[in-house]
Design an enzyme around this catalytic site. Structure first.
Site, short mmCIF file in Angstrom:
data_model
loop_
_atom_site.label_atom_id
_atom_site.label_comp_id
_atom_site.label_asym_id
_atom_site.label_seq_id
_atom_site.Cartn_x
_atom_site.Cartn_y
_atom_site.Cartn_z
N CYS A 53 -39.01 -12.03 -16.53
CA CYS A 53 -40.32 -11.38 -16.41
C CYS A 53 -40.88 -11.51 -14.99
CB CYS A 53 -41.32 -12.01 -17.37
SG CYS A 53 -40.91 -11.82 -19.11
N GLU A 55 -43.82 -12.48 -14.10
CA GLU A 55 -44.59 -13.71 -13.89
C GLU A 55 -43.69 -14.88 -13.51
OE1 GLU A 55 -44.72 -11.60 -16.39
OE2 GLU A 55 -46.65 -11.60 -17.42
N CYS A 86 -45.72 -13.27 -21.62
CA CYS A 86 -44.99 -13.72 -22.81
C CYS A 86 -45.05 -15.25 -22.90
CB CYS A 86 -43.54 -13.24 -22.77
SG CYS A 86 -42.47 -14.21 -21.68
N1 THU Z 1 -42.33 -8.26 -19.12
C1 THU Z 1 -42.83 -8.89 -18.01
O1 THU Z 1 -42.20 -8.89 -16.95
N2 THU Z 1 -44.04 -9.49 -18.11
C2 THU Z 1 -44.86 -9.42 -19.20
O2 THU Z 1 -45.97 -9.93 -19.16
C3 THU Z 1 -44.42 -8.70 -20.40
C4 THU Z 1 -43.00 -8.26 -20.41
C5 THU Z 1 -41.06 -7.54 -19.01
C6 THU Z 1 -39.88 -8.14 -19.72
C7 THU Z 1 -38.99 -6.92 -19.86
O3 THU Z 1 -38.28 -6.70 -18.65
C8 THU Z 1 -39.96 -5.79 -20.05
O4 THU Z 1 -41.22 -6.25 -19.56
C9 THU Z 1 -40.13 -5.32 -21.48
O5 THU Z 1 -40.37 -6.36 -22.31
#
Ligand code: THU
Length: 128
Positions: A53, A55, A86
């Site tokens: 992610c 973050e 998440c």
């Molecule tokens: N994702 C993030 O990078 N940050 C979040 O706060 C929520 C989800 C990404 C993970 C994945 O690459 C995509 O979003 C879909 O879940």
């Protein structure tokens, strides 16, 4: 708290998201104790569990420069209401901060402000 530089950095990083599988681009920016801002996007993988992610990429980038105390985090995605970090990202932030403000925004300009303590009230800790 002036969120504008953090939002701008998160939005710029989001443009570099590598999300060919979900097509859901996210950007995050973290303000560190020295005033520096570290931003990153999500980076996916053909093995879904290996995706990272925005973050976690942002706090990892900051920690990799020797900084250890995040002061604030901004997250941007194209979702309404704005996407929330998440569970893995919440725990990762909790490694470095007992609490900190987190601003979640979307491309329409909606803003939701929360805190790490609110999003993850009982993080796992080895500190007791
Ligand atoms: N994702 C993030 O990078 N940050 C979040 O706060 C929520 C989800 C990404 C993970 C994945 O690459 C995509 O979003 C879909 O879940």
């Amino acid at each position: 708290m002036d969120w504008e530089p953090l939002i701008a950095a998160a939005a710029a990083a989001r443009a570099h998201a590598y999300a060919p599988y979900s097509r859901f681009a996210v950007g995050a920016a973290v303000l560190m104790e020295d005033g520096s801002i570290h931003a990153a996007a999500n980076v996916e993988n053909c093995l879904p569990a290996l995706g990272i992610c925005a973050e976690r990429n942002a706090i990892a980038a900051a920690a990799s420069t020797g900084l250890r105390r995040p002061q604030a985090v901004a997250v941007i995605a194209d979702m309404s209401p704005p996407a929330t970090p998440c569970g893995l990202c919440r725990q990762t932030l909790a490694e470095f901060a007992g609490d900190l403000p987190i601003l979640m925004v979307n491309l329409q300009g909606e803003r939701v402000e929360s805190t790490l303590a609110e999003l993850l009230p009982q993080p796992f800790s080895l500190r007791g």
